[in-house]
Scaffold this motif. Structure first.
Motif, mmCIF file in Angstrom:
data_model
loop_
_atom_site.group_PDB
_atom_site.id
_atom_site.type_symbol
_atom_site.label_atom_id
_atom_site.label_comp_id
_atom_site.label_asym_id
_atom_site.label_seq_id
_atom_site.Cartn_x
_atom_site.Cartn_y
_atom_site.Cartn_z
ATOM 1 N N GLY A 87 29.840 36.689 -11.610
ATOM 2 C CA GLY A 87 30.622 37.851 -11.252
ATOM 3 C C GLY A 87 32.022 37.783 -11.838
ATOM 4 O O GLY A 87 32.470 36.757 -12.325
ATOM 5 N N ASP A 143 32.080 41.831 -6.407
ATOM 6 C CA ASP A 143 31.275 40.669 -6.797
ATOM 7 C C ASP A 143 32.082 39.712 -7.687
ATOM 8 O O ASP A 143 31.535 38.882 -8.398
ATOM 9 C CB ASP A 143 29.980 41.090 -7.491
ATOM 10 C CG ASP A 143 30.199 41.926 -8.744
ATOM 11 O OD1 ASP A 143 31.374 42.113 -9.137
ATOM 12 O OD2 ASP A 143 29.206 42.392 -9.322
ATOM 13 N N TYR A 176 20.643 39.662 -4.864
ATOM 14 C CA TYR A 176 20.163 40.199 -6.140
ATOM 15 C C TYR A 176 18.648 40.036 -6.255
ATOM 16 O O TYR A 176 17.934 40.985 -6.621
ATOM 17 C CB TYR A 176 20.864 39.484 -7.289
ATOM 18 C CG TYR A 176 20.604 40.091 -8.650
ATOM 19 C CD1 TYR A 176 21.509 40.989 -9.198
ATOM 20 C CD2 TYR A 176 19.470 39.762 -9.388
ATOM 21 C CE1 TYR A 176 21.284 41.556 -10.457
ATOM 22 C CE2 TYR A 176 19.232 40.320 -10.629
ATOM 23 C CZ TYR A 176 20.139 41.217 -11.162
ATOM 24 O OH TYR A 176 19.914 41.783 -12.395
ATOM 25 N N SER A 215 30.621 41.207 -14.424
ATOM 26 C CA SER A 215 31.211 42.394 -13.815
ATOM 27 C C SER A 215 32.109 41.970 -12.678
ATOM 28 O O SER A 215 31.777 41.090 -11.910
ATOM 29 C CB SER A 215 30.105 43.319 -13.291
ATOM 30 O OG SER A 215 30.665 44.362 -12.536
ATOM 31 N N TYR A 259 24.942 35.867 -2.958
ATOM 32 C CA TYR A 259 24.930 36.768 -4.117
ATOM 33 C C TYR A 259 23.593 36.700 -4.852
ATOM 34 O O TYR A 259 22.974 37.728 -5.154
ATOM 35 C CB TYR A 259 26.078 36.371 -5.032
ATOM 36 C CG TYR A 259 26.365 37.294 -6.196
ATOM 37 C CD1 TYR A 259 26.708 38.614 -5.991
ATOM 38 C CD2 TYR A 259 26.338 36.806 -7.498
ATOM 39 C CE1 TYR A 259 27.014 39.448 -7.054
ATOM 40 C CE2 TYR A 259 26.643 37.631 -8.570
ATOM 41 C CZ TYR A 259 26.973 38.953 -8.347
ATOM 42 O OH TYR A 259 27.273 39.773 -9.412
ATOM 43 N N ASN A 318 24.219 45.108 -4.574
ATOM 44 C CA ASN A 318 24.932 46.157 -5.313
ATOM 45 C C ASN A 318 24.943 45.884 -6.813
ATOM 46 O O ASN A 318 24.874 46.816 -7.622
ATOM 47 C CB ASN A 318 26.357 46.285 -4.791
ATOM 48 C CG ASN A 318 26.409 46.810 -3.366
ATOM 49 O OD1 ASN A 318 25.448 47.414 -2.878
ATOM 50 N ND2 ASN A 318 27.516 46.564 -2.685
ATOM 51 N N ARG A 319 25.031 44.621 -7.186
ATOM 52 C CA ARG A 319 25.014 44.267 -8.606
ATOM 53 C C ARG A 319 23.694 44.690 -9.249
ATOM 54 O O ARG A 319 23.678 45.283 -10.340
ATOM 55 C CB ARG A 319 25.226 42.760 -8.756
ATOM 56 C CG ARG A 319 24.973 42.206 -10.161
ATOM 57 C CD ARG A 319 26.070 42.618 -11.159
ATOM 58 N NE ARG A 319 25.812 42.019 -12.452
ATOM 59 C CZ ARG A 319 26.267 40.815 -12.832
ATOM 60 N NH1 ARG A 319 26.978 40.067 -11.981
ATOM 61 N NH2 ARG A 319 26.025 40.351 -14.036
ATOM 62 N N TYR A 320 22.578 44.399 -8.572
ATOM 63 C CA TYR A 320 21.294 44.810 -9.133
ATOM 64 C C TYR A 320 21.197 46.331 -9.218
ATOM 65 O O TYR A 320 20.729 46.881 -10.232
ATOM 66 C CB TYR A 320 20.135 44.270 -8.289
ATOM 67 C CG TYR A 320 18.798 44.829 -8.744
ATOM 68 C CD1 TYR A 320 18.194 44.362 -9.910
ATOM 69 C CD2 TYR A 320 18.170 45.852 -8.042
ATOM 70 C CE1 TYR A 320 16.997 44.894 -10.363
ATOM 71 C CE2 TYR A 320 16.972 46.391 -8.469
ATOM 72 C CZ TYR A 320 16.391 45.908 -9.629
ATOM 73 O OH TYR A 320 15.217 46.439 -10.079
ATOM 74 N N LEU A 358 23.644 34.574 -12.870
ATOM 75 C CA LEU A 358 24.566 35.651 -12.523
ATOM 76 C C LEU A 358 25.977 35.104 -12.450
ATOM 77 O O LEU A 358 26.225 34.083 -11.799
ATOM 78 C CB LEU A 358 24.199 36.249 -11.165
ATOM 79 C CG LEU A 358 22.818 36.887 -11.011
ATOM 80 C CD1 LEU A 358 22.578 37.239 -9.545
ATOM 81 C CD2 LEU A 358 22.704 38.131 -11.879
ATOM 82 N N ARG A 417 23.630 48.485 -9.524
ATOM 83 C CA ARG A 417 24.520 48.961 -10.577
ATOM 84 C C ARG A 417 23.931 48.669 -11.958
ATOM 85 O O ARG A 417 23.965 49.519 -12.851
ATOM 86 C CB ARG A 417 25.890 48.293 -10.435
ATOM 87 C CG ARG A 417 26.930 48.808 -11.421
ATOM 88 C CD ARG A 417 28.310 48.266 -11.113
ATOM 89 N NE ARG A 417 28.384 46.813 -11.265
ATOM 90 C CZ ARG A 417 28.460 45.957 -10.249
ATOM 91 N NH1 ARG A 417 28.473 46.402 -9.000
ATOM 92 N NH2 ARG A 417 28.549 44.658 -10.468
ATOM 93 N N ASP A 418 23.377 47.471 -12.146
ATOM 94 C CA ASP A 418 22.806 47.115 -13.443
ATOM 95 C C ASP A 418 21.578 47.949 -13.775
ATOM 96 O O ASP A 418 21.317 48.259 -14.946
ATOM 97 C CB ASP A 418 22.417 45.638 -13.461
ATOM 98 C CG ASP A 418 23.617 44.713 -13.460
ATOM 99 O OD1 ASP A 418 24.739 45.191 -13.733
ATOM 100 O OD2 ASP A 418 23.444 43.510 -13.172
#
Length: 805
Positions: A805, A31, A62, A17, A58, A143-145, A803, A147-148
């Motif tokens: 990005g 990210d 997460y 992402s 990052y 934010n990635r976690y 992960l 959002r996922d």
């Protein structure tokens, strides 16, 4: 892009992402370009591997969100000043501050741009470029976690689907760091700052003492006994400093006292088990750049207590002052103006609107005014028509702490740690205790201490004030302003040349006592009064030094003299109760001689069964130690040192006085009668084990309060932890004490480390890592840390997440 050195295991490749998340203030966190790998070993400990600092943050953000997103979301809600908007103005934060007062304080900071101005400074005063990338990456990983997973599908019921859960920005993390640094100053007095209003009568609405920062305040502050008889209650939720019931222990053992002739460290910080003061265990690795393992305060992307390959360190709360109160002489008819050198100075006013949700769900705005003097914020407490009080906080300009902890995380020796201290001078309110593989033990109070010389203190401290500070300073003259040192990185604080420090090859130790008896063989003296050298030791500090002496002599029942990793672990969890060792036999003699004692209300109480319970007790606070609950109830009711002891404290004998229970005193006898009555009324057997009255999520806990003389400090109730760990504290659910326990030996082959995170990695009550290590703690079992790549890869429970990005 440099390749990651990956451990073996099954990789869960998540969708790539490159989107950007926006925080409510418009800050966007992308990210894009981050790469990281999270290797989880037993008990959910993440080992984060990356090729740069952005990727390291990052992966850490997460991993932390996987375990504790709801807790950090709650902290961000507080730091943005939006609790009243979503939760109403009358509820309280985890430290007992009302939502409206908390929001007013934090919104005021945001309006003033305090943290943004600090971020605009170049290093060493502002963050380094590596650290900025790490913080940005941490927010992006969180934010990635989110959002996922989606807010509606979060595993933690505490915030699942809540409207206040959303993306965060780097600014949220910086605000969190700033708030943590102010825990011994302004952040501890949010209620008093936010509710300060000019007086309408000639008298203050509250006594000033309620607002004075207590010495040692902060997340690791000195212990106090609970008012509860059968279990420890949470601290007062007044406007005084938060977390005033807590403490920490730290030992650095040098080559003269270790069997392997190397360095060993015991880290035993004590923090609250509810809210954001919890620790999270992690290892952070950029090959060839940084490899550090240990623990972080929730929401901070750095290891604050831990070890590298050849250095280990911990912190305990400094006994020094980290803020000053100034008394302002207000002008007749205008209590918002005050005199300095005979001239009128107006307070600065800042109108702070806060959105609040009413009981009917409708939103409205409440506007409060914050008042600030040349010294700092004006407090509600003590403000009359003739005077007011303002706080000057030595950490009001401090984001340097993050630079320093990152530098320590790269250090490999005591000398390199010292260099980090001198370069950044950012440790806010703690001592540092450290050792390295050469067997050098090191102690330093490098915390931010106001530069008030003894001469200035003598001239400027106002007489007759009853405070834990050495004196309230006279704010009517600029001659009482803080001074400075040429070696200080910022004006107003003492520089390294004034700081208490000690380097030894036997040991240094601290249990939140002052610096004087860091090692009794080499007392520290001659430092400014602001460091408070020479204050009496409490029973926990006395016990800690006695435990070291007993191990050196081989008289503690743990075998031949000298520390090994197993004997260090056994010493930590020996659960001795020092006041019981000094006074239990006298208590038994008292109640044998007086089998019927008179309670405070005049009722006669038969205490013969209590005598039998205490006589059979082993004077330890193991979960199954019978009689410990009675001693806790008795010790709390005795109160302070007088008339508790037959032999009073003697400065010439600081390690062995006071001692001997004074059973001839009526107060001591009443305390025993009251304790028996209270336990009987609560249907707690007089010989109840301590584990029956202090629990976490139903799991029996060892330990007791520091005021009782326990090294392994634990304060809890029978129902603590049953409702989760992300909520405001309450007397029936609060818990505190030993949190992250680490015993490390720095051998020539690398570090050997054993740890216990007493409440586990997650504040989520349905997580498997909510109480898994609490069970270990209850049974005195430790986790063997996996530090090397080979150790991580050999874990049969290894789970790997990559992960990109």
């Amino acid at each position: 892009m440099a390749a990651l050195c990956l451990a073996s295991g099954t990789a869960a490749l998540l969708p790539a992402s490159a989107s950007a998340a926006a925080a409510p203030d418009g800050e966007r966190v992308s990210d894009h370009g981050y790469t990281s790998q999270i290797r989880r070993t037993e008990y959910g400990v993440p080992h984060v591997l990356a090729h740069d600092y952005g990727g390291l943050g990052y992966g850490y953000g997460y991993a932390f969100a996987q375990d504790n997103l709801c807790q950090l979301a709650d902290q961000v809600l507080t730091l943005r000043g939006e609790r009243s908007r979503y939760l109403g103005p009358t509820q309280t934060t985890a430290d007992g501050t009302s939502n409206l007062a908390s929001d007013t304080y934090h919104q005021g900071l945001r309006q003033a741009g305090t943290v943004r101005r600090l971020l605009d400074r170049p290093a060493p005063l502002g963050p380094t470029s590596e650290l900025r990338r790490m913080v940005e990456g941490y927010a992006a990983g969180y934010n990635r976690y989110l959002r996922d997973t989606g807010a509606a599908h979060l595993p933690d019921p505490t915030c699942k689907g809540k409207p206040w859960v959303g993306p965060i920005g780097a600014m949220d993390i910086w605000n969190l760091v700033y708030d943590l640094n102010g825990a011994s100053g302004a952040a501890a007095l949010r209620q008093a700052i936010a509710t300060a209003t000019p007086p309408t009568t000639g008298r203050a609405s509250k006594p000033l003492r309620a607002a004075a920062p207590r010495r040692g305040a902060g997340p690791s502050a000195p212990d106090s006994a609970s008012p509860s008889a059968s279990a420890s209650a949470g601290p007062s939720t007044s406007s005084g400093p938060r977390r005033g019931d807590l403490g920490s222990n730290g030992w650095a053992l040098g080559r003269d006292v270790t069997r392997g002739r190397d360095g060993m460290l015991l880290a035993n910080p004590h923090l609250g088990w509810i809210g954001g003061d919890r620790f999270y265990q992690v290892q952070l690795t950029i090959p060839g750049v940084i490899d550090v393992a240990g623990a972080s305060i929730y929401g901070t992307p750095l290891v604050e207590i831990g070890h590298t390959r050849t250095l280990a360190w911990t912190h305990t709360t400094s006994y020094a002052d980290h803020a000053s109160l100034y008394r302002l002489t207000t002008i007749p008819g205008d209590p918002t103006s005050y005199l300095v050198d005979g001239k009128a100075v107006r307070m600065t006013r800042r109108a702070v609107p806060v959105t609040v949700r009413g009981a009917d769900g409708k939103l409205s705005t409440v506007t409060s005014t914050l008042y600030t003097s040349r010294y700092g914020p004006v407090l509600a407490d003590g403000w009359t028509r003739t005077e007011a009080y303002a706080l000057r906080d030595a950490n009001a300009d401090n984001l340097r702490s993050t630079n320093e902890w990152l530098a320590i995380g790269r250090a490999q020796s005591v000398a390199q740690l010292q260099q980090a201290h001198q370069t950044y001078q950012g440790i806010p309110w703690t001592y540092t205790i450290a050792t390295d593989s050469t067997g050098t033990a090191y102690f330093n109070d490098s915390s931010a201490v106001p530069h008030v010389s003894d001469d200035r203190l003598k001239r400027c401290a106002l007489p007759g004030e009853d405070h834990d500070l050495p004196g309230v300073l006279d704010g009517s003259t600029s001659a009482c302003d803080w001074g400075s040192d040429p070696d200080a990185v910022v004006p107003g604080i003492f520089g390294p040349g004034h700081q208490p420090r000690l380097t030894r090859t036997d040991y240094v130790a601290n249990s939140n006592n002052d610096s004087a008896l860091t090692n009794p063989a080499a007392p520290l003296a001659g430092y400014p009064r602001m460091y408070h050298a020479g204050a009496p030791l409490g029973p926990r500090a006395q016990l800690g030094l006695q435990m070291i002496a007993d191990r050196r002599a081989g008289t503690d029942g743990l075998g031949i003299p000298g520390f090994t990793l197993p004997t260090l672990q056994a010493s930590m969890l020996g659960d001795r109760n020092y006041t019981a060792e000094l006074g239990r036999d006298d208590a038994v003699a008292m109640c044998r001689a007086h089998p019927v004692l008179t309670a405070t209300d005049g009722t006669e109480v038969d205490v013969r069964a209590a005598c039998d319970a205490l006589a059979a007790w082993d004077t330890r606070d193991d979960p199954d130690s019978r009689g410990a609950a009675l001693w806790k109830a008795f010790r709390i009711r005795v109160g302070g040192p007088h008339p508790w002891w037959r032999v009073p404290y003697d400065p010439a004998q600081p390690l062995t006085t006071p001692r001997g229970l004074n059973g001839d005193e009526a107060q001591v006898r009443r305390a025993m009668a009251d304790a028996v009555r209270k336990l009987t009324a609560d249907q707690v057997p007089l010989d109840a084990p301590i584990g029956s009255v202090q629990r976490w999520a139903g799991i029996p806990l060892p330990g007791c309060s520091g005021a009782e003389g326990c090294f392994n400090v634990v304060n809890a109730s029978p129902t603590s932890g049953t409702g989760g760990a992300t909520r405001p504290r309450s007397p029936e659910g609060y818990a505190s004490g030993s949190s992250f326990i680490m015993a490390t030996e720095l051998t020539s082959r690398g570090p050997r480390t054993r740890t216990i995170l007493t409440y586990g990695q997650s504040a989520n009550p349905v997580s498997p890592h909510y109480t898994d290590q609490t069970v270990l703690f209850s049974h005195k079992r430790w986790v063997a840390e996996r530090f090397t790549e080979a150790e991580i890869a050999s874990d049969p429970q290894l789970r790997v997440t990559t992960l990109r990005g």
